[in-house]
Motif scaffolding. Structure first.
Motif, short mmCIF file in Angstrom:
data_model
loop_
_atom_site.label_atom_id
_atom_site.label_comp_id
_atom_site.label_asym_id
_atom_site.label_seq_id
_atom_site.Cartn_x
_atom_site.Cartn_y
_atom_site.Cartn_z
N HIS A 1 -5.26 -14.85 46.11
CA HIS A 1 -4.50 -13.66 45.75
C HIS A 1 -3.74 -13.09 46.95
O HIS A 1 -2.54 -12.83 46.87
CB HIS A 1 -5.43 -12.60 45.16
N ARG B 1 -5.01 -9.81 40.16
CA ARG B 1 -6.28 -10.41 40.53
C ARG B 1 -6.91 -11.07 39.31
O ARG B 1 -6.59 -10.72 38.17
CB ARG B 1 -7.24 -9.35 41.09
N THR C 1 -9.79 -10.54 38.31
CA THR C 1 -10.54 -9.48 37.62
C THR C 1 -9.66 -8.66 36.70
O THR C 1 -10.18 -7.87 35.90
CB THR C 1 -11.21 -8.55 38.65
N ASN D 1 -0.17 -12.96 44.22
CA ASN D 1 -0.68 -11.61 44.03
C ASN D 1 -0.09 -10.83 42.88
O ASN D 1 -0.03 -9.60 42.93
CB ASN D 1 -0.52 -10.82 45.33
N TRP E 1 -11.19 -13.95 33.61
CA TRP E 1 -12.27 -13.36 34.41
C TRP E 1 -13.62 -13.55 33.71
O TRP E 1 -14.61 -13.97 34.33
CB TRP E 1 -11.98 -11.89 34.66
N ASP F 1 -9.59 -14.46 43.89
CA ASP F 1 -9.51 -13.12 44.48
C ASP F 1 -9.90 -13.11 45.95
O ASP F 1 -9.34 -12.35 46.75
CB ASP F 1 -10.39 -12.15 43.70
#
Length: 331
Positions: free
Chosen positions: A231, A240, A242, A237, A248, A227
């Motif tokens: 990204h 992300r 997350t 992209n 994550w 990120d």
């Protein structure tokens, strides 16, 4: 770069090995060698993690190149006087040239330098971590984990090869593609593999077996930078990190494991990519985000079981000179 605009990594390395029996002329000896890394570099990050997990801080010293470099290579611009305090050199290039004058390939980190001669012994990043976990066994701490257990080696190698091709190197193939077709191909390969990893890690805590292995050590440095750098800067992209629940949580789990997150300096990571890659980011502006506090949030991966260090134990905190800035919960 190929004629088709695809990025191809130069994998010509100095493959001399430092071994227990000294078969290549470089026997394992406490205090003789110096591991040179850069906090910014994901390939060097692997060696820093394994050195920590194995507890080799007192037998293999650590030199840290700064995040900035020019065409002459990584430099020690963060050290007093701009010189590595042990090797007395300004740029890592000098150690390569002592090994081979005019060394024609990449001046890369990690590199292990023979301190008495000032020459690079090896920069073979894949072999370095394997050897730190095996050839240096006589000097490892009590409780050092086995990152390459024999019963899992074929699967570790298979997973690590896929991760290298499509993720570790895949983000670079996206970022350094010189035309749309090459970028599109790299982007698709990256995200096919990321989806594969998301599914694989949805029901298991680690990539192979029930403990941390070389496969996890090789994936983590790319994911932890995703990120902050890949990204946007490398145009990876679609999502992300997350936004990928399993990946994550998996990366946070490792980040909060001693030996992993305590090797990460987000400021140096961002400074390297956004300042050094002038062709991608000509302004040299370094983004302030993302907010790093989320790295300390609960990950819940303990529910999947597993034993991070197997029959081993966590490493102690890093020595004070090697500590990275801690993430503040009130940032």
């Amino acid at each position: 770069m190929t004629g088709e605009g695809s990025y191809e990594r130069d994998r010509t390395y100095l493959t001399t090995r430092i071994t227990a029996d000294g078969r290549d002329g470089y026997p394992v000896e406490p205090g003789r060698y110096r591991l040179i890394i850069a906090r910014a570099c994901p390939w060097a990050n692997r060696s820093a993690i394994v050195r920590r997990l194995m507890g080799l801080e007192d037998v293999l010293s650590l030199g840290i190149a700064g995040p900035l470099h020019d065409e002459r290579s990584w430099s020690f611009h963060l050290d007093p006087g701009g010189l590595d305090p042990v090797l007395g050199i300004e740029r890592l290039q000098e150690a390569y040239f002592r090994r081979e004058p005019g060394y024609p390939s990449g001046i890369t980190v990690p590199a292990i330098v023979d301190v008495p001669t000032g020459q690079v012994v090896t920069n073979d990043f894949e072999r370095i971590t394997l050897d730190l976990g095996s050839q240096w066994a006589a000097h490892q701490r009590d409780g050092a984990p086995d990152l390459y257990p024999e019963r899992w080696r074929d699967e570790i190698d298979d997973v690590a090869d896929k991760v290298y091709r499509d993720v570790n190197n895949g983000v670079y193939r996206c970022g350094f593609a010189s035309n749309q077709q090459a970028y599109d191909k790299a982007y698709r390969s990256l995200w096919e593999r990321m989806d594969w990893l998301e599914e694989r890690l949805g029901g298991r805590r680690y990539l192979v077996g029930d403990t941390i292995t070389e496969a996890d050590v090789r994936l983590f440095p790319t994911l932890v930078r995703f990120d902050a750098v890949y990204h946007g800067h490398f145009k990876c992209n679609r999502q992300r990190l997350t936004e990928l629940p399993a990946l994550w949580a998996y990366t946070r789990d490792l980040f909060q494991t001693p030996g992993f997150g305590d090797t990460i300096d987000f400021a140096q990571i961002k400074a390297h990519y956004y300042v050094v890659h002038h062709d991608i980011n000509p302004t040299g502006i370094v983004p302030l985000g993302p907010d790093t506090r989320a790295w300390l949030s609960p990950h819940g991966r303990e529910e999947l079981g597993g034993r991070p260090f197997g029959d081993g134990t966590p490493p102690p905190p890093p020595p004070p000179p090697e500590r990275v800035p801690a993430i503040s919960r009130s940032q």
